[in-house]
Design a protein around this motif. Structure first.
Motif, PDB file in Angstrom:
ATOM      1  N   GLN A  40       0.835  -1.203   0.000  1.00  0.00           N
ATOM      2  CA  GLN A  40       0.000   0.000   0.000  1.00  0.00           C
ATOM      3  C   GLN A  40       0.872   1.255   0.000  1.00  0.00           C
ATOM      4  OE1 GLN A  40      -2.598  -0.417   3.360  1.00  0.00           O
ATOM      5  NE2 GLN A  40      -4.072  -1.719   2.267  1.00  0.00           N
ATOM      6  N   ALA A  41       1.924   1.249   0.829  1.00  0.00           N
ATOM      7  CA  ALA A  41       2.817   2.411   0.883  1.00  0.00           C
ATOM      8  C   ALA A  41       3.491   2.607  -0.469  1.00  0.00           C
ATOM      9  CB  ALA A  41       3.858   2.217   1.982  1.00  0.00           C
ATOM     10  N   PHE A  42       3.881   1.498  -1.110  1.00  0.00           N
ATOM     11  CA  PHE A  42       4.533   1.589  -2.414  1.00  0.00           C
ATOM     12  C   PHE A  42       3.578   2.169  -3.464  1.00  0.00           C
ATOM     13  CE2 PHE A  42       5.751  -0.434  -6.488  1.00  0.00           C
ATOM     14  CZ  PHE A  42       6.997   0.162  -6.645  1.00  0.00           C
ATOM     15  N   LEU A  43       2.342   1.670  -3.452  1.00  0.00           N
ATOM     16  CA  LEU A  43       1.356   2.187  -4.409  1.00  0.00           C
ATOM     17  C   LEU A  43       1.085   3.670  -4.168  1.00  0.00           C
ATOM     18  CD1 LEU A  43      -1.188  -0.798  -4.569  1.00  0.00           C
ATOM     19  CD2 LEU A  43       0.463  -0.077  -6.319  1.00  0.00           C
ATOM     20  N   GLN A  44       1.040   4.068  -2.901  1.00  0.00           N
ATOM     21  CA  GLN A  44       0.818   5.483  -2.590  1.00  0.00           C
ATOM     22  C   GLN A  44       1.984   6.331  -3.069  1.00  0.00           C
ATOM     23  OE1 GLN A  44       0.111   5.563   1.613  1.00  0.00           O
ATOM     24  NE2 GLN A  44      -2.043   4.943   1.440  1.00  0.00           N
ATOM     25  N   THR A  45       3.194   5.825  -2.925  1.00  0.00           N
ATOM     26  CA  THR A  45       4.355   6.614  -3.366  1.00  0.00           C
ATOM     27  C   THR A  45       4.394   6.715  -4.887  1.00  0.00           C
ATOM     28  OG1 THR A  45       5.754   4.641  -3.206  1.00  0.00           O
ATOM     29  CG2 THR A  45       5.848   6.186  -1.377  1.00  0.00           C
TER      30      THR A  45
END
Length: 149
Positions: A40-45
């Motif tokens: 999720q953090a990767f997709l947000q970044t």
């Protein structure tokens, strides 16, 4: 009796195995949750602008380095505590050595030479002789005391 013992061992092994499987499942669940958070953090970044991606990466690295510094600080405190303990022990042992050396200096040299002769005689007794022991008359009380203790 033997069959019951083997059955009990088998049940114990089965119970241990089930506990181990449960622990591994729990660990796997935790890792799955962590992976989902990272995804999720990767997709947000990826959705952020390049500048925001760089800042997010820097914040993550700062957090990682801060945690590493805290761990190192804790290790340093532990090592310093151990160093103090070892220095204290060294001080005690130095004192004991000094006391022993002072005691050796106070013992008359003729007594030490007699002790050396007695040790040689005892060693010969252990190796070659049985029964007879040669000693100085003035060493008799000490010899009796050593035999008793």
């Amino acid at each position: 009796p033997v069959l019951r013992l083997l059955e009990a061992q088998l049940q114990e092994q089965r119970r241990e195995h089930e506990e181990e499987v449960e622990a591994l499942r729990n660990e796997m669940d935790l890792m799955q949750e962590e992976l989902e958070k990272q995804q999720q953090a990767f997709l947000q970044t990826l959705q952020l602008s390049p500048e925001a991606q760089v800042e997010f990466g820097l914040q993550r690295e700062i957090t990682r380095l801060t945690n590493e510094n805290l761990d190192l600080k804790e290790l340093l405190e532990k090592l310093e505590k151990n160093e103090k303990k070892l220095k204290k022990q060294l001080k005690i042992y130095r004192k004991k050595v000094q006391d022993f050396e002072a005691f050796q200096a106070m013992v008359p040299s003729e007594c030490r030479s007699h002790e050396g002769n007695m040790q040689v005689a005892v060693q010969r007794k252990e190796k070659d002789f049985q029964g007879m022991l040669e000693y100085y008359k003035e060493d008799e009380p000490r010899l009796i005391r050593n035999l008793i203790t």
